[in-house]
Design a protein around this motif. Structure first.
Motif, mmCIF file in Angstrom:
data_model
loop_
_atom_site.group_PDB
_atom_site.id
_atom_site.type_symbol
_atom_site.label_atom_id
_atom_site.label_comp_id
_atom_site.label_asym_id
_atom_site.label_seq_id
_atom_site.Cartn_x
_atom_site.Cartn_y
_atom_site.Cartn_z
ATOM 1 N N LYS A 85 7.542 7.685 -5.815
ATOM 2 C CA LYS A 85 6.954 8.017 -4.521
ATOM 3 C C LYS A 85 6.192 9.330 -4.654
ATOM 4 O O LYS A 85 6.477 10.140 -5.546
ATOM 5 C CB LYS A 85 8.043 8.147 -3.451
ATOM 6 C CG LYS A 85 8.700 6.836 -3.065
ATOM 7 C CD LYS A 85 9.675 7.050 -1.901
ATOM 8 C CE LYS A 85 10.293 5.742 -1.449
ATOM 9 N NZ LYS A 85 11.205 5.926 -0.282
ATOM 10 N N TYR A 113 -0.569 10.651 -7.492
ATOM 11 C CA TYR A 113 0.164 9.414 -7.212
ATOM 12 C C TYR A 113 -0.817 8.299 -6.859
ATOM 13 O O TYR A 113 -1.809 8.517 -6.174
ATOM 14 C CB TYR A 113 1.128 9.616 -6.047
ATOM 15 C CG TYR A 113 1.830 8.340 -5.637
ATOM 16 C CD1 TYR A 113 2.940 7.892 -6.330
ATOM 17 C CD2 TYR A 113 1.351 7.576 -4.577
ATOM 18 C CE1 TYR A 113 3.577 6.707 -5.973
ATOM 19 C CE2 TYR A 113 1.984 6.395 -4.209
ATOM 20 C CZ TYR A 113 3.089 5.967 -4.918
ATOM 21 O OH TYR A 113 3.703 4.791 -4.567
ATOM 22 N N ARG A 114 -0.532 7.100 -7.332
ATOM 23 C CA ARG A 114 -1.309 5.933 -6.925
ATOM 24 C C ARG A 114 -0.355 4.830 -6.493
ATOM 25 O O ARG A 114 0.821 4.826 -6.864
ATOM 26 C CB ARG A 114 -2.223 5.446 -8.047
ATOM 27 C CG ARG A 114 -1.530 4.991 -9.310
ATOM 28 C CD ARG A 114 -2.546 4.536 -10.339
ATOM 29 N NE ARG A 114 -1.919 3.980 -11.527
ATOM 30 C CZ ARG A 114 -1.544 4.666 -12.575
ATOM 31 N NH1 ARG A 114 -1.725 5.979 -12.584
ATOM 32 N NH2 ARG A 114 -0.987 4.084 -13.618
ATOM 33 N N ALA A 115 -0.854 3.918 -5.712
ATOM 34 C CA ALA A 115 -0.019 2.876 -5.122
ATOM 35 C C ALA A 115 0.758 2.127 -6.198
ATOM 36 O O ALA A 115 0.223 1.781 -7.252
ATOM 37 C CB ALA A 115 -0.879 1.901 -4.322
ATOM 38 N N ASN A 116 2.049 1.902 -5.925
ATOM 39 C CA ASN A 116 2.926 1.111 -6.790
ATOM 40 C C ASN A 116 3.114 1.731 -8.181
ATOM 41 O O ASN A 116 3.330 1.028 -9.168
ATOM 42 C CB ASN A 116 2.402 -0.320 -6.902
ATOM 43 C CG ASN A 116 2.164 -0.942 -5.547
ATOM 44 O OD1 ASN A 116 3.087 -1.097 -4.749
ATOM 45 N ND2 ASN A 116 0.913 -1.253 -5.246
ATOM 46 N N PRO A 126 0.832 -1.205 0.000
ATOM 47 C CA PRO A 126 0.000 0.000 0.000
ATOM 48 C C PRO A 126 0.861 1.247 0.000
ATOM 49 O O PRO A 126 1.983 1.250 0.500
ATOM 50 C CB PRO A 126 -0.797 -0.123 1.302
ATOM 51 C CG PRO A 126 -0.748 -1.565 1.654
ATOM 52 C CD PRO A 126 0.585 -2.054 1.153
ATOM 53 N N SER A 127 0.312 2.328 -0.559
ATOM 54 C CA SER A 127 1.037 3.588 -0.568
ATOM 55 C C SER A 127 0.899 4.258 0.794
ATOM 56 O O SER A 127 0.177 3.799 1.669
ATOM 57 C CB SER A 127 0.480 4.521 -1.645
ATOM 58 O OG SER A 127 -0.847 4.893 -1.322
ATOM 59 N N GLU A 128 1.635 5.369 0.945
ATOM 60 C CA GLU A 128 1.484 6.148 2.159
ATOM 61 C C GLU A 128 0.035 6.631 2.262
ATOM 62 O O GLU A 128 -0.629 6.853 1.256
ATOM 63 C CB GLU A 128 2.428 7.351 2.120
ATOM 64 C CG GLU A 128 3.889 6.973 2.066
ATOM 65 C CD GLU A 128 4.786 8.199 1.951
ATOM 66 O OE1 GLU A 128 4.235 9.318 1.930
ATOM 67 O OE2 GLU A 128 6.000 8.029 1.874
ATOM 68 N N GLU A 129 -0.450 6.789 3.481
ATOM 69 C CA GLU A 129 -1.837 7.191 3.670
ATOM 70 C C GLU A 129 -2.063 8.563 3.053
ATOM 71 O O GLU A 129 -1.331 9.505 3.310
ATOM 72 C CB GLU A 129 -2.182 7.193 5.160
ATOM 73 C CG GLU A 129 -3.671 7.256 5.419
ATOM 74 C CD GLU A 129 -4.012 6.960 6.871
ATOM 75 O OE1 GLU A 129 -5.200 6.829 7.168
ATOM 76 O OE2 GLU A 129 -3.084 6.883 7.681
ATOM 77 N N TYR A 130 -3.117 8.658 2.247
ATOM 78 C CA TYR A 130 -3.377 9.880 1.495
ATOM 79 C C TYR A 130 -3.880 10.995 2.406
ATOM 80 O O TYR A 130 -4.723 10.780 3.264
ATOM 81 C CB TYR A 130 -4.407 9.600 0.403
ATOM 82 C CG TYR A 130 -4.709 10.810 -0.449
ATOM 83 C CD1 TYR A 130 -3.850 11.183 -1.471
ATOM 84 C CD2 TYR A 130 -5.836 11.595 -0.201
ATOM 85 C CE1 TYR A 130 -4.113 12.301 -2.241
ATOM 86 C CE2 TYR A 130 -6.098 12.712 -0.970
ATOM 87 C CZ TYR A 130 -5.226 13.058 -1.983
ATOM 88 O OH TYR A 130 -5.478 14.169 -2.743
ATOM 89 N N GLN A 151 1.244 14.700 -2.875
ATOM 90 C CA GLN A 151 0.768 13.384 -3.280
ATOM 91 C C GLN A 151 0.780 13.233 -4.802
ATOM 92 O O GLN A 151 0.186 12.307 -5.337
ATOM 93 C CB GLN A 151 -0.657 13.161 -2.760
ATOM 94 C CG GLN A 151 -0.785 13.211 -1.256
ATOM 95 C CD GLN A 151 -0.203 12.002 -0.569
ATOM 96 O OE1 GLN A 151 -0.177 10.917 -1.139
ATOM 97 N NE2 GLN A 151 0.269 12.158 0.649
#
Length: 213
Positions: free
Chosen positions: A201, A141-144, A42-46, A125
């Motif tokens: 990132k 930005y989106r996860a991965n 998972p990405s950093e919390e939005y 983000q």
């Protein structure tokens, strides 16, 4: 007459030139993006930004809910009973807790949920791609997300791009400094070299120079 000192000077200049060339051709590089090895995380919390579109649902109180409300440029939003809610910089969980706290002045034990429908405004983000590309852009930005994903979104490299001299600028949050990495976008896009693909990132900036020739 050619002197030995002249030879030493030429050799020194030659060594300096080769050293500078080596420095120019090398640089800090990121590891290749991995596939299918369990590295997807998972990405950093939005965190919410200006102009984000969100939905706020208050359980059993539809008249207090707000569907597809947009965060104002000043970073605030308004729902029934609560005005000028500071939303920017909060996660969805933090925002729903804040709204529940405000609504508790009017109703008993409110249960609030917040959904970010369309992330738009939080620059920390986003991933920015500038320079020799058909469509320079700031992308949510989106996860991965990888460099290849970003380049597809902006239409790849233009005909003048020096893709293998591209740079990625990333903020080192722990130190508060910017770190520069070398990218091989020409190898990635024109040669299909998957080892040139890297993970991105939130907040990354990709700079693509034009060729000198």
């Amino acid at each position: 007459m050619f002197q030995f000192s002249d030879l030493k000077r030429l050799l020194a200049l030659g060594f300096l030139a080769s050293l500078l060339a080596a420095c120019a051709s090398t640089g800090r590089e990121l590891p290749p993006a991995s596939y299918g090895d369990g590295s997807v995380v998972p990405s950093e919390e939005y965190t919410i930004g200006p102009l984000d579109e969100i939905t706020i649902h208050v359980w059993r109180n539809p008249e207090l809910s707000a569907d597809k409300v947009r965060v104002r440029p000043d970073g605030r939003l308004t729902i029934p009973l609560v005005q000028d809610i500071p939303a920017v910089g909060k996660t969805a969980t933090q925002l729903q807790d804040y709204i529940a706290g405000e609504l508790s002045k009017y109703i008993e034990q409110p249960i609030v949920s917040v959904i970010v429908n369309t992330p738009e405004g939080n620059f920390t983000q986003q991933v920015r791609i500038i320079g020799a590309t058909p469509q320079p852009a700031s992308l949510p930005y989106r996860a991965n997300m990888t460099a290849l994903d970003a380049m597809i979104a902006v239409g790849g490299l233009n005909e003048f791009a020096a893709g293998n001299r591209a740079k990625l600028i990333r903020l080192d949050r722990a130190r508060g400094t910017q770190v520069e990495y070398r990218l091989r976008l020409a190898d990635l896009i024109r040669k299909g070299d998957s080892s040139a693909n890297v993970m991105l990132k939130p907040g990354d900036t990709i700079i693509i120079p034009e060729s000198r020739f």
